[in-house]
Write an enzyme that holds these catalytic residues in place. Structure first.
Site, PDB file in Angstrom:
ATOM      1  N   LYS A  71       7.685  30.101  28.619  1.00 55.71           N
ATOM      2  CA  LYS A  71       6.768  28.999  28.928  1.00 55.71           C
ATOM      3  C   LYS A  71       5.398  29.265  28.300  1.00 55.71           C
ATOM      4  CE  LYS A  71       4.622  26.612  32.780  1.00 55.71           C
ATOM      5  NZ  LYS A  71       4.526  26.397  34.216  1.00 55.71           N
ATOM      6  N   GLU A 101       7.222  41.227  27.377  1.00 54.87           N
ATOM      7  CA  GLU A 101       8.622  41.630  27.192  1.00 54.87           C
ATOM      8  C   GLU A 101       9.297  40.737  26.143  1.00 54.87           C
ATOM      9  OE1 GLU A 101       7.141  41.119  30.106  1.00 54.87           O
ATOM     10  OE2 GLU A 101       7.849  42.517  31.647  1.00 54.87           O
ATOM     11  N   GLY A 132       8.150  28.049  35.823  1.00 53.21           N
ATOM     12  CA  GLY A 132       9.125  28.894  35.127  1.00 53.21           C
ATOM     13  C   GLY A 132      10.455  28.994  35.861  1.00 53.21           C
ATOM     14  N   ARG A 133      10.397  29.219  37.171  1.00 52.10           N
ATOM     15  CA  ARG A 133      11.644  29.421  37.935  1.00 52.10           C
ATOM     16  C   ARG A 133      12.341  28.107  38.266  1.00 52.10           C
ATOM     17  NH1 ARG A 133       7.065  30.984  40.294  1.00 52.10           N
ATOM     18  NH2 ARG A 133       6.349  30.009  42.212  1.00 52.10           N
ATOM     19  N   GLU A 175       9.605  34.540  44.526  1.00 55.90           N
ATOM     20  CA  GLU A 175       8.384  34.266  43.760  1.00 55.90           C
ATOM     21  C   GLU A 175       7.707  33.013  44.328  1.00 55.90           C
ATOM     22  OE1 GLU A 175       7.772  35.518  39.340  1.00 55.90           O
ATOM     23  OE2 GLU A 175       8.180  33.383  39.260  1.00 55.90           O
ATOM     24  N   HIS A 228      33.306  45.496  49.896  1.00 60.36           N
ATOM     25  CA  HIS A 228      33.669  46.897  49.714  1.00 60.36           C
ATOM     26  C   HIS A 228      32.447  47.751  49.388  1.00 60.36           C
ATOM     27  CE1 HIS A 228      37.952  45.981  49.946  1.00 60.36           C
ATOM     28  NE2 HIS A 228      37.581  44.826  49.414  1.00 60.36           N
ATOM     29  N   LYS A 287       0.935  43.362  35.607  1.00 60.74           N
ATOM     30  CA  LYS A 287       0.847  43.083  34.158  1.00 60.74           C
ATOM     31  C   LYS A 287      -0.462  43.650  33.605  1.00 60.74           C
ATOM     32  CE  LYS A 287       3.293  38.646  34.164  1.00 60.74           C
ATOM     33  NZ  LYS A 287       3.165  37.208  33.966  1.00 60.74           N
TER      34      LYS A 287
HETATM   35  O1  F6P Z   1       8.370  31.950  30.513  1.00 60.75           O
HETATM   36  P1  F6P Z   1       7.323  32.987  30.466  1.00 60.75           P
HETATM   37  O2  F6P Z   1       5.953  32.422  30.305  1.00 60.75           O
HETATM   38  O3  F6P Z   1       7.621  34.015  29.419  1.00 60.75           O
HETATM   39  O4  F6P Z   1       7.299  33.716  31.857  1.00 60.75           O
HETATM   40  C1  F6P Z   1       8.415  34.415  32.327  1.00 60.75           C
HETATM   41  C2  F6P Z   1       8.310  34.685  33.789  1.00 60.75           C
HETATM   42  O5  F6P Z   1       7.155  35.441  34.076  1.00 60.75           O
HETATM   43  C3  F6P Z   1       6.562  35.025  35.296  1.00 60.75           C
HETATM   44  O6  F6P Z   1       5.390  34.371  34.996  1.00 60.75           O
HETATM   45  C4  F6P Z   1       6.322  36.180  36.209  1.00 60.75           C
HETATM   46  O7  F6P Z   1       5.720  37.216  35.541  1.00 60.75           O
HETATM   47  C5  F6P Z   1       7.593  34.073  35.882  1.00 60.75           C
HETATM   48  O8  F6P Z   1       7.019  33.171  36.769  1.00 60.75           O
HETATM   49  C6  F6P Z   1       8.179  33.472  34.675  1.00 60.75           C
HETATM   50  O9  F6P Z   1       9.393  32.839  34.925  1.00 60.75           O
END
Ligand code: F6P
Length: 527
Positions: free
Chosen positions: A189, A195, A247-248, A333, A364, A492
């Site tokens: 987003k 990452e 995002g979620r 979240e 199990h 972060k």
């Molecule tokens: O889509 P992006 O901006 O890479 O964010 C990834 C995820 O990181 C977050 O902001 C949490 O760090 C989530 O809310 C989001 O889904």
């Protein structure tokens, strides 16, 4: 009002759920709801008419219905970020106008959907064999969960999902991808997530290292069009979405592209239709018959009323094995906050810890604790009446039997007398008593079951939207902003500051003793 719920819970302490069934032959039907062909049964809980009445009063006092209508109408209910919350617009296939700041967002949404469908068709008809979705959190969990859930409809290229910044993740995926025929989908987003951007750069270098030009090999899904452009991805391969898609909550739009490529645009539309149908139910059904609202108040009862701080999500549906992870982000979240909308401390617990694994595997592993541990874990079972592999009917019959047996066992338990009878032929006297005590199940443990005809694209949409609205209702009742996530920021920031210290370029002298020790150990063993 919270004290009322706690008082009701205390008054029911020790009362057996089984007794409620004995007293009321219609209990199962009374404490169940159907919507869109699905049945949600919450009768194996301590909830009775008085409790339900109080829970619905709590929901009404929190103005769940008014807040719901505000959400659908595009009001900026995400107050800490000044944003509307309109993931529902992404599945508004009937194109009912939805305005944000006086502008109907639907033409843009439908145009992007049409572009996604065009690209998905193009890729499905091309020589691309592998699609690698690079994203994390909401830009990974939804499409990954959904692609697995819809495996029987997966007739497009192979789909892989890379999320972790641990190089092992992308390295393992790239091993099985032919560079000449692999497409990378960068899903972010913000297009700044460390990452994702690190993995995206590694993917680009890998292609170059294999002698393949990255041109035409990348697609971007983002609300930050400028950043995606800077990365060199042409506008025709960038799929944007607005800041009113959290995002979620984003798998319904561009973030769902990998899933669309996997199962095809028609099946993706069926998924959207499922979400739209649940939206319509949520908007129209009175709270007493409103499945998301009932799922929410059952959650409130168990967490804030009975004081059970976790809930297990247990899909008896192997291809929903990523649903618990998906719901962990969606629920935790969203509702893992400790301040109310007005910034004051919450005077009660916020959302529960959500966890789980598919049955029967969990049986199990951790069901021991669920049945006999000292903590009570409310369990939420999900199962399809039909399995996704109809030719393996015997498997599915066993699966159903196991699912139903677990909720029955949790409720009934096994008394000391029953346990004694089980081992009476092996032991006697004090030893019989001792051995029997280990075999006692306290029972009276609450569970709910969501049962649906079969897991298909539309049903997946129904289920995901059901949980989204459940989170919304719980958030409104708790007076929480379910749509921000400030709690992820500090880690972060500190990781960014620690980077140069890990590399040895900056002194860690100002850090605490533990952090210094960990850094020193890592540096000593890194090379
Ligand atoms: O889509 P992006 O901006 O890479 O964010 C990834 C995820 O990181 C977050 O902001 C949490 O760090 C989530 O809310 C989001 O889904």
């Amino acid at each position: 009002m919270w004290n009322d719920l706690k008082g009701l819970a205390e008054a029911r302490d020790g009362r057996r759920i089984e007794t409620l069934f004995a007293e009321d032959p219609a209990r199962a039907e009374t404490f169940s709801v159907t919507a869109e062909g699905m049945l949600f049964d919450y009768s194996k809980t301590q909830i009775d008419a008085e409790v339900m009445d109080s829970l619905l009063t709590v929901a009404r006092r929190a103005e769940v219905e008014r807040r719901r209508d505000m959400m659908f109408a595009g009001a900026k209910i995400n107050e800490t970020e000044g944003r509307a919350v309109l993931h529902t617009a992404l599945r508004n296939l009937e194109a009912r106008p939805v305005e944000v700041d006086g502008q109907d967002v639907m033409p843009g949404v439908l145009d992007t959907l049409a572009r996604m469908e065009e690209l998905a068709r193009e890729i499905r008809g091309s020589d691309i064999t592998d699609v690698v979705n690079i994203g994390i959190g909401g830009s990974d969990l939804g499409p990954k969960m959904g692609t697995l859930a819809l495996a029987p409809w997966h007739d497009g290229p192979r789909c892989h999902f890379v999320s972790n910044v641990d190089g092992a993740d992308i390295a393992d995926v790239l091993k099985s991808c032919p560079a000449q025929t692999t497409l990378f989908v960068i899903a972010s987003k913000t297009f700044t997530t460390i990452e994702t951007m690190t993995n995206a750069r590694t993917a680009r270098s890998w292609l170059e290292g294999q002698g393949v030009s990255p041109e035409g090999r990348f697609v971007a899904l983002s609300s930050n069009l400028a950043k995606a452009g800077e990365w060199g991805i042409p506008a025709s391969r960038v799929f944007g979405f607005e800041d009113w898609v959290g995002g979620r909550y984003s798998m319904w739009g561009p973030i769902g592209l990998s899933m669309m490529i996997a199962v095809g645009p028609e099946n993706f539309r069926a998924f959207l239709e499922g979400g739209e149908a649940m939206d319509s139910h949520f908007r129209r059904a009175p709270l007493e018959e409103n499945m998301p609202a009932l799922l929410a108040v059952v959650g409130i009862w168990h967490n804030q009323g009975m004081g059970h701080g976790t809930r297990a999500v247990l899909p008896y549906e192997n291809r929903l094995s990523r649903l618990p992870a998906y719901l962990q982000q969606l629920e935790m979240e969203s509702n893992g906050k400790s301040v109310a909308m007005d910034g004051t401390d919450l005077p009660y617990n916020s959302g529960p810890v959500v966890w789980g694994e598919p049955g029967t595997n969990g049986q199990h592993a951790f069901y021991q604790l669920i049945h006999q541990g000292t903590r009570v874990v409310p369990c939420e079972f999900l199962v399809g009446a039909r399995g996704q592999e109809p030719h393996l009917r015997a498997h599915h019959e066993l699966l159903l039997a196991n699912c139903f047996a677990q909720s029955e066992a949790l409720m009934r338990g096994r008394s000391l007398d029953e346990a004694r009878a089980k081992v009476a032929d092996k032991f006697e006297g004090d030893e019989l008593d001792r051995q029997a005590r280990h075999r006692v199940f306290p029972g009276n443990r609450p569970s709910t079951t969501l049962i649906y005809p079969a897991l298909d694209p539309r049903t997946l949409g129904l289920i995901v939207a059901l949980y989204e609205h459940r989170v919304f209702v719980e958030g409104v009742i708790l007076n929480i902003n379910s749509y921000d996530q400030w709690g992820v920021e500090l880690g972060k920031e500190l990781a960014t500051a620690l980077g140069p210290m890990v590399e040895g370029r900056e002194s860690a002298a100002a850090k605490d003793g533990s952090t210094r020790q960990l850094l020193a150990y890592a540096q000593q063993h890194m090379t």
